[in-house]
Motif scaffolding. Structure first.
Motif, short mmCIF file in Angstrom:
data_model
loop_
_atom_site.label_atom_id
_atom_site.label_comp_id
_atom_site.label_asym_id
_atom_site.label_seq_id
_atom_site.Cartn_x
_atom_site.Cartn_y
_atom_site.Cartn_z
N ALA A 165 0.84 -1.20 0.00
CA ALA A 165 0.00 0.00 0.00
C ALA A 165 0.87 1.25 0.00
N ASP A 166 0.31 2.33 -0.54
CA ASP A 166 0.94 3.64 -0.49
C ASP A 166 0.50 4.35 0.78
N MET A 167 1.40 5.19 1.29
CA MET A 167 1.02 6.06 2.40
C MET A 167 1.88 7.31 2.36
N PRO A 168 1.34 8.43 2.85
CA PRO A 168 2.13 9.65 2.88
C PRO A 168 3.18 9.57 4.00
N PHE B 179 0.73 -4.50 6.35
CA PHE B 179 1.09 -4.83 4.98
C PHE B 179 2.47 -5.48 4.88
N ASP B 180 2.68 -6.21 3.79
CA ASP B 180 3.98 -6.81 3.52
C ASP B 180 4.99 -5.74 3.09
N SER B 181 4.51 -4.74 2.38
CA SER B 181 5.37 -3.64 1.96
C SER B 181 4.57 -2.35 1.93
N ILE B 182 5.30 -1.27 2.09
CA ILE B 182 4.72 0.07 2.08
C ILE B 182 5.50 0.92 1.09
N THR B 183 4.78 1.71 0.32
CA THR B 183 5.43 2.71 -0.53
C THR B 183 5.14 4.07 0.09
N ILE B 184 6.19 4.71 0.54
CA ILE B 184 6.04 6.02 1.17
C ILE B 184 6.07 7.10 0.09
N MET B 185 5.06 7.91 0.06
CA MET B 185 5.02 9.03 -0.86
C MET B 185 5.92 10.13 -0.29
N ALA B 186 7.23 9.92 -0.45
CA ALA B 186 8.25 10.82 0.10
C ALA B 186 8.53 11.94 -0.90
N ALA C 227 12.35 -2.24 9.13
CA ALA C 227 13.51 -3.14 9.25
C ALA C 227 13.35 -4.05 10.45
N LEU C 228 12.86 -3.52 11.55
CA LEU C 228 12.65 -4.34 12.75
C LEU C 228 11.59 -5.42 12.54
N LEU C 229 10.63 -5.14 11.67
CA LEU C 229 9.52 -6.07 11.42
C LEU C 229 9.75 -6.95 10.20
N GLY C 230 10.87 -6.78 9.52
CA GLY C 230 11.14 -7.57 8.33
C GLY C 230 10.24 -7.20 7.16
N LYS C 231 9.83 -5.94 7.10
CA LYS C 231 8.96 -5.46 6.03
C LYS C 231 9.78 -4.62 5.05
N GLN C 232 9.20 -4.37 3.89
CA GLN C 232 9.88 -3.62 2.84
C GLN C 232 9.26 -2.23 2.70
N VAL C 233 10.12 -1.24 2.47
CA VAL C 233 9.69 0.14 2.23
C VAL C 233 10.26 0.61 0.90
N ILE C 234 9.37 1.09 0.04
CA ILE C 234 9.75 1.68 -1.23
C ILE C 234 9.52 3.18 -1.10
N LEU C 235 10.47 3.96 -1.59
CA LEU C 235 10.36 5.42 -1.50
C LEU C 235 9.90 5.97 -2.85
N ALA C 236 8.80 6.68 -2.83
CA ALA C 236 8.24 7.23 -4.06
C ALA C 236 8.57 8.71 -4.16
N VAL C 237 8.86 9.14 -5.39
CA VAL C 237 9.14 10.54 -5.67
C VAL C 237 8.19 11.04 -6.75
#
Length: 192
Positions: free
Chosen positions: A76-79, A102-109, A129-139
């Protein structure tokens, strides 16, 4: 699709995914679902934010249950500012809640410098990182009415690539860092 009255839209989308999965060849199946449901765009966000958040959370949980049942990755995306919004009745932020769901989050950075992109996302990168999840940084690459500092539109492609390389060098220390997303393809392709 954030409010309960819109749940039929969520159900219809997920039913379509399930039907597609049941008919598709193994190599054609989806590996996951990714949603961008922004409750803060609703007028009710200003007048009854807690209710909107609760209803939105219910929709997010529904999506995650579906993904788990169908053995699909849930993203999911989140701000970036969700770390400032408390979950109603809990001692937690919306960003923490999302990362847990969620398994991964896309941060609207959406910022136009490496330092500001990383600053906007660092807390979520650490937590994921502590939860073993993935973060994608969106521009952002499209013009913005808000402020020019949220987009690379004015600076162009070369500057954006330099900044993203700088972010990558800094963010690689986080096991959660999953790369970048660009909003959107046409804006990216038309950057000067």
């Amino acid at each position: 699709m954030a409010l309960e009255r819109e749940r039929t839209q969520v159900k219809a989308f997920l039913s379509w995914v399930a039907e597609f999965q049941s008919k598709a060849q193994e190599s054609e199946k989806f590996s996951g679902v990714h949603v961008d449901i922004e409750p803060y765009l609703l007028p009710e966000w200003l007048s009854d934010r807690d209710s909107v958040i609760r209803q939105w959370q219910s929709s997010m949980e529904f999506i995650c249950r579906f993904a788990k049942q169908e053995q699909l990755h849930a993203g999911a995306d989140m701000p970036f500012w969700f770390d400032e919004i408390p979950v109603p009745g809990q001692d937690s932020s919306l960003s923490s809640w999302m990362i847990n769901q969620f398994d991964s989050i896309t941060i609207m950075a959406y910022r136009d410098s490496a330092e500001r992109i990383l600053s906007a996302s660092e807390q979520e990168l650490q937590e994921a990182a502590l939860l073993g999840k993935q973060v994608i940084l969106a521009v952002e690459t499209n013009p913005s009415r808000e402020t020019p500092s949220v987009t690379f539109y004015e600076e162009g492609r070369l500057y954006m690539e330099e900044q993203l390389m700088a972010v990558q060098r800094l963010a690689d220390e986080y096991a959660s860092f999953g790369g970048f997303a660009v909003h959107d393809y046409h804006g990216w392709k038309s950057l000067k």
